[in-house]
Enzyme design. Structure first.
Site, PDB file in Angstrom:
ATOM      1  N   ASP A 326       0.868  -1.170   0.000  1.00 27.57           N
ATOM      2  CA  ASP A 326       0.000   0.000   0.000  1.00 27.57           C
ATOM      3  C   ASP A 326       0.907   1.222   0.000  1.00 27.57           C
ATOM      4  OD1 ASP A 326      -2.418   1.542   0.313  1.00 27.57           O
ATOM      5  OD2 ASP A 326      -1.787   1.856   2.385  1.00 27.57           O
ATOM      6  N   THR A 328       0.761   4.507   0.533  1.00 26.25           N
ATOM      7  CA  THR A 328       0.805   5.421   1.667  1.00 26.25           C
ATOM      8  C   THR A 328       1.167   4.660   2.941  1.00 26.25           C
ATOM      9  OG1 THR A 328      -0.906   6.764   0.623  1.00 26.25           O
ATOM     10  CG2 THR A 328      -0.499   7.134   2.967  1.00 26.25           C
ATOM     11  N   ASP A 599      -1.975   0.183   6.532  1.00 27.47           N
ATOM     12  CA  ASP A 599      -2.151   0.811   7.836  1.00 27.47           C
ATOM     13  C   ASP A 599      -3.543   1.397   8.029  1.00 27.47           C
ATOM     14  OD1 ASP A 599      -1.968   2.847   6.042  1.00 27.47           O
ATOM     15  OD2 ASP A 599      -0.515   4.037   7.168  1.00 27.47           O
TER      16      ASP A 599
END
Length: 848
Positions: A326, A328, A599
Site C-alpha cells: 500500500d 501510503t 495501515d
C-alpha cells in the site's frame, strides 16, 4: 402481558438501573462504574498471544515418543543400568529447555501485545476520558471515531455520518450506515463519521469477542513443515510396535534364545541392546526443535519491534513470493505535505492572474477559508489535515451540516447557510473524478481538467478538487449517486480550486525493494490513489513501471480476467477496499504466497485475506487486529530482516530434519537387520546417546543459529526422504561391514561396539558435513570439532570406562577405517546426485 423474568444469579441483572436521558448526556458516574467493576461487568477479554502453561506442558510431555522413551527408561532403571540412561537425560533436558524457552516467549509476546493495545474514549461524569478497552463496563457510553475498532456490543445513541465495516462478521464488504437505536457489534470497524453508543454486552458476552482474541492467540503452526513432521510421527507410530517386537525377539535370540537367556541372566543384556535400538529410532527432538525455532524467531523479531500475532507467520515469511504494497505508509512515510493551490474559473480552467483577488495573498478568500475549515476538522484525514498549515483563516460562520470523508466515496463536504455571505453553499473536497457525477454544472470542462490532473499526477503529486454548489438542496443522506455510495453530490457543482499534495518517500524504500528483487519476490503496488500518482512514486523508489499504472475501476469483474491483470501489471491505482481483497485472492489463485502491507481501515479486508497481513504500529486498531504481523515502529525497512529470519528458521529446520530422519532410518534398518538375523545389536544405549550428541544434538544447536538465505520451496518431506534414504543406507552398510568383520575375527562384543561406534560416527559426521554445504569457516570448525571430540571419547580412559569401550585388534580397526572411508564415499556420491537432481533451485543459486 407476560413479565420477563430476570436471572438473579446474573451479575448484569444486579446492577443499578440508569436513567436514559442522564446516561446520554453525562454517561455513567463513578459510583456506577465502581459497582459494575465489583460485579465483574468489565470488558475483560482473552489477551494472550500464546498457549496457556497447561497447553505447553501437555504439548511437550504427552507425546507418543515421550511415552516410548519413558518406558525404555523404566526398563533401564529396573535393570540397574543407570549409566545407560543418558538417552533419557537428554530427552528430559530437551523437554525442560523447550518448556523454558516457550514459556519465556509466551511472557514476552504477551507483554508486548498488551503494551500496544489502543485505548478508547468513553463519557463519564459528563467528560470524555481515554481508557483502556478492558476498563469499559456495561452501560458505558463509548465515543467512536474514524478508524476505531468497536470494543463491545451496544446500541447507537447518536451518529454523525457513521459508517461501519461489518465484513469481519458478515462477509459483506459494503459499509453499513449506523443511526440512533441501531445495533453495533464488537470486532467491527468505523470507516467514516463519528458517534456514541451504549455498551450492552462486554467481555465473553459480546457477540464477536472471540474474533478479536483470535488474532492475538497462539495457534498451532499450520505449515508444510509441521504437517510433514506429523506424517512422520504417524507412520512411525504404526510401524514402531512390530519393529520393537522384531528387535526384542532378535536380541533374545542373539543371547541364546528366550529360554537360555532367562536361565543364565543374559536377558538383561538383550533388553539393554533392544532399548538401545528402539530409542535410536525415535526423532524425539525434531518436533520439539521446530516448535522452539518458531518461538525463538517470534521473540527475536519482537526485540526488533516486529510483533508476530500468529506463529504461522514465521513460516509464511519464508514462503512469500509476492508482496502487495500500500503506497501510503509503506513506500511513503504516511505524511502529506501541501504542495500548491491553483484557483479555477467557472469552466474549471486556471483563473487569469488579473482576476485573482488581492486577498488571496492573505489567505482570506472564501475558498481558502473553507480549506482552513477542512484542515481544522478533527475528523480530517491526513490529506485534509495538511491544509491546516498554509490555511489558517477559519470562517466566522458555523457550518450547518457536513459529510465526513470515507475511502469508499473519496470526498467530504460542508454546508454553510444563506447568511454566510460568499461562503454560503455546499463545498465538496475530494478526488477530481467527483466532477464526473451527473450533478456537475453545465459548461465545466471536465475532461480538460481531469487531463491536467493526470499530468500533475505523473509528477508524483496527489490532486484534489475543491468544488462549490449553491444551496438549491442538501447533500442527501441515503441516496446513491454515481460516486456517492451513501450520499448524493449536490447539484450544479463547479470546481473552485485545484489542490496538489506531495507524500514524503521513505528513505529506506528503495533499498528494501531492491532486497526483495534480489530475493525473487515480486512487488505489487496497490493503492487507492490515482494510478498516475502511484506509478510516479513507484518509479521514484526504483520500480520498473509500464505506462501510467492501471486504473482499478477499469479492471474486469470476473476472477479470470482479474488474475490475468494481476499477472501482467505491477502498479494499480483507484483500488477500492473490496478490490484490494479480490486482488489478493487473484494472486493466490495464480499460485502465489502473498504478503500485504497496510495501515488504514481500507486495508483490513486485504490484510485478512492475505497469507501474511502486515500492519504498521501507527495504523488503525481494526487493521492491526486482523494482521498477523505488526511493525510496531512502522519502519518498512524491517521487512528484509523479517524475511531473512523466516527463511533462516525454515531452511535450517529442514537441514536438521535431514539429520534426524537419517538417524531414524538407519536405526530402523540396523534394528531390523540384527533382529531378523538374530545378531547382537552393536551398540549400548550410552554409546548410541554419545553418537547422537556428536552427529545431531550439538551440531543442531549451532545449525539453528547459522545464517541461511535459501528460498522456501514446497516438498520438504520428499526432499528429506530422498536425502535420508541413501545416507542411512551408507551408514548401515558401514556398520554391518564392521559387525561382519568382528564376527569373522571373533572379536569380543565390546571391541565390535567400539569399532561400530567409530564407523557410525565417522560416516554420520560426513552426512553432517554434506548437509552443511557449502562449507564456510564456522561450519568447517564445527565438523572438525566433532571429529576431535570423537577422538577424545574413543581414547580418553575415563570415557572408555564409561562407554565400556575395548580397543579392537588391528584387523578390526583397519576394517572399521576402511568401512568408514567407503561409507563416507557413498555419502559423498549420494549427495552429489541429490544436489544435482533434488536440491538445485534455479532461482536460488546463492550459497546456503
Amino acid at each position: 402481558m407476560a413479565v420477563e423474568k430476570t436471572d438473579e444469579s446474573d451479575p448484569a441483572a444486579q446492577r443499578s438501573p440508569v436513567d436514559p436521558a442522564a446516561l446520554e448526556a453525562r454517561g455513567l458516574n463513578s459510583l456506577q462504574v465502581a459497582e459494575r467493576q465489583r460485579l465483574q461487568l468489565a470488558n475483560v477479554q482473552p489477551h494472550t498471544t500464546s498457549r496457556s502453561v497447561l497447553e505447553i506442558l501437555r504439548t511437550h510431555l504427552m507425546t507418543l515418543f515421550n511415552l516410548i522413551i519413558g518406558a525404555c527408561a523404566l526398563v533401564i532403571i529396573l535393570l540397574g543400568r543407570w549409566l545407560d540412561l543418558l538417552f533419557a537425560i537428554s530427552a528430559v533436558a530437551n523437554v525442560i529447555i523447550g518448556l523454558f524457552q516457550e514459556y519465556s516467549a509466551k511472557r514476552k509476546l504477551d507483554a508486548i501485545a498488551l503494551l500496544h493495545q489502543d485505548d478508547i474514549h468513553v463519557l463519564r461524569d459528563g467528560m470524555l476520558v481515554e481508557i483502556h478497552r478492558e476498563h469499559i463496563v456495561l452501560d458505558d457510553v463509548v465515543e467512536l471515531r474514524r478508524g476505531d475498532q468497536i470494543p463491545a456490543d451496544g446500541v447507537m445513541l447518536s451518529s454523525a455520518g457513521l459508517d461501519v465495516d461489518e465484513s469481519m462478521l458478515t462477509g459483506e464488504s459494503d459499509a453499513v450506515p449506523k443511526r440512533r437505536d441501531d445495533r453495533v457489534l464488537s470486532g467491527t470497524a468505523v470507516l467514516a463519521g463519528s458517534g456514541r453508543f451504549q455498551v450492552t454486552a462486554v467481555g465473553d458476552s459480546a457477540h464477536a469477542v472471540r474474533l478479536a482474541a483470535e488474532s492475538k492467540r497462539y495457534q498451532k503452526i499450520n505449515s508444510e513443515l509441521r504437517r510433514a513432521l506429523e506424517r512422520v510421527a504417524f507412520w512411525l507410530s504404526i510401524v514402531l510396535l512390530p519393529i520393537v517386537v522384531v528387535v526384542l525377539n532378535g536380541q533374545m535370540q542373539a543371547f541364546g534364545g528366550w529360554g537360555e537367556a532367562w536361565r543364565d541372566g543374559q536377558w538383561r543384556e538383550a533388553m539393554v541392546t533392544a532399548v538401545s535400538s528402539v530409542t535410536a529410532m525415535i526423532p524425539a527432538g525434531l518436533a520439539l526443535m521446530t516448535t522452539i525455532a518458531f518461538a525463538v524467531a517470534a521473540v527475536k523479531l519482537a526485540q526488533s519491534q516486529v510483533l508476530i500475532q500468529e506463529q504461522p507467520a514465521v513460516e509464511i515469511l519464508a514462503r512469500v513470493d509476492v508482496v502487495g504494497l500500500d503506497k501510503t505508509g509503506t513506500l511513503t512515510d504516511g505524511t502529506i505535505a501541501f504542495h500548491g493551490a491553483e484557483p479555477l474559473d467557472a469552466a474549471g480552467r486556471p483563473a487569469p492572474a488579473t482576476k485573482r483577488s488581492s486577498t488571496a495573498l492573505e489567505g482570506t478568500e472564501p475558498w481558502q477559508q473553507v480549506l482552513a475549515w477542512f484542515g481544522a476538522d478533527e475528523s480530517a484525514n491526513a490529506t485534509a489535515a495538511a491544509l491546516s498549515g498554509p490555511f489558517r483563516a477559519l470562517p466566522r460562520h458555523r457550518e450547518t451540516s457536513q459529510v465526513q470523508f470515507s475511502s469508499a466515496r473519496r470526498w467530504s463536504a460542508v454546508t454553510f447557510a444563506d447568511d454566510a455571505g460568499e461562503l454560503a453553499g455546499h463545498w465538496v473536497l475530494g478526488a477530481p473524478e467527483l466532477l464526473r457525477a451527473p450533478t456537475t454544472a453545465a459548461g465545466v470542462a471536465v475532461d480538460e481538467l481531469l487531463h491536467r490532473t493526470e499530468e500533475v499526477a505523473d509528477r508524483g503529486l496527489r490532486t484534489m478538487i475543491l468544488a462549490h454548489a449553491p444551496l438549491h438542496g442538501p447533500v442527501v443522506p441515503g441516496a446513491t449517486g454515481e460516486l456517492g455510495r451513501g450520499e448524493r453530490l449536490p447539484d450544479e457543482l463547479r470546481p473552485v480550486a485545484l489542490l496538489t499534495f506531495k507524500e514524503n518517500i521513505r528513505p529506506d524504500a528503495r533499498s528494501t525493494l531492491e532486497y526483495f528483487s534480489r530475493q525473487h519476490v515480486e512487488m505489487k503496488v496497490i493503492s487507492g490513489d490515482s494510478p498516475r500518482t502511484v506509478a510516479a512514486v513507484a518509479r521514484e523508489v526504483g520500480m520498473e513501471v509500464d505506462g501510467h499504472g492501471v486504473d482499478a475501476s477499469e479492471l474486469p469483474d470476473d476472477p479470470e480476467g482479474l488474475r490475468r491483470a494481476m499477472a501482467a501489471h505491477q502498479v494499480f491505482g483507484r483500488v477500492s477496499p473490496e478490490q484490494k481483497r479480490s486482488m489478493v485472492q487473484a494472486l493466490q489463485a495464480n499460485g502465489h504466497v502473498v504478503a500485504m502491507t497496510g495501515d488504514g481501515v481500507n486495508d483490513a479486508l486485504a490484510l485478512k485475506s492475505a497469507d501474511l497481513g502486515i500492519s504498521m504500529g501507527s495504523g488503525a486498531p481494526a487493521t492491526k487486529a486482523v494482521s498477523r504481523m505488526v511493525l510496531l515502529d512502522g519502519r518498512f525497512d524491517r521487512l528484509p530482516d523479517v524475511v531473512a529470519e523466516g527463511r533462516k528458521v525454515i531452511a535450517n529446520t529442514e537441514r536438521v530434519a535431514h539429520l534426524f530422519l537419517t538417524k531414524t532410518l538407519y536405526a530402523i534398518l540396523l534394528g531390523l537387520f540384527c533382529g531378523l538375523l538374530f545378531w547382537e545389536f552393536p551398540f549400548l544405549p550410552r554409546q548410541f546417546s554419545t553418537v547422537d550428541f556428536l552427529m545431531i544434538g550439538c551440531p543442531a544447536f549451532f545449525l539453528a543459529l547459522m545464517p541461511n538465505t535459501r528460498r522456501y520451496r514446497p516438498g520438504f518431506l520428499r526432499r528429506s526422504v530422498l536425502f535420508s534414504v541413501p545416507m542411512a543406507a551408507a551408514i548401515c552398510l558401514g556398520v554391518i561391514a564392521v559387525s561382519i568383520a568382528g564376527r569373522m575375527l571373533d572379536e569380543s562384543a565390546s571391541a565390535v561396539q567400539t569399532a561400530s561406534t567409530l564407523a557410525l560416527t565417522v560416516i554420520g559426521l560426513w552426512v553432517l558435513a554434506v548437509a552443511l554445504r557449502p562449507m564456510t569457516v564456522p561450519r568447517i570448525v564445527l565438523v572438525a570439532a566433532m571429529y576431535g571430540l570423537l577422538a577424545v571419547i574413543l581414547l580418553l580412559p575415563v570415557s572408555q570406562r564409561y562407554h565400556l569401550f575395548e580397543m579392537p585388534g588391528p584387523e578390526l580397526l583397519a576394517a572399521a577405517f576402511v568401512a568408514s572411508i567407503l561409507g563416507a564415499g557413498v555419502v559423498e556420491g549420494a549427495w552429489r546426485v541429490h544436489e544435482r537432481h533434488v536440491e538445485q533451485d534455479p532461482l536460488d543459486p546463492a550459497p546456503r
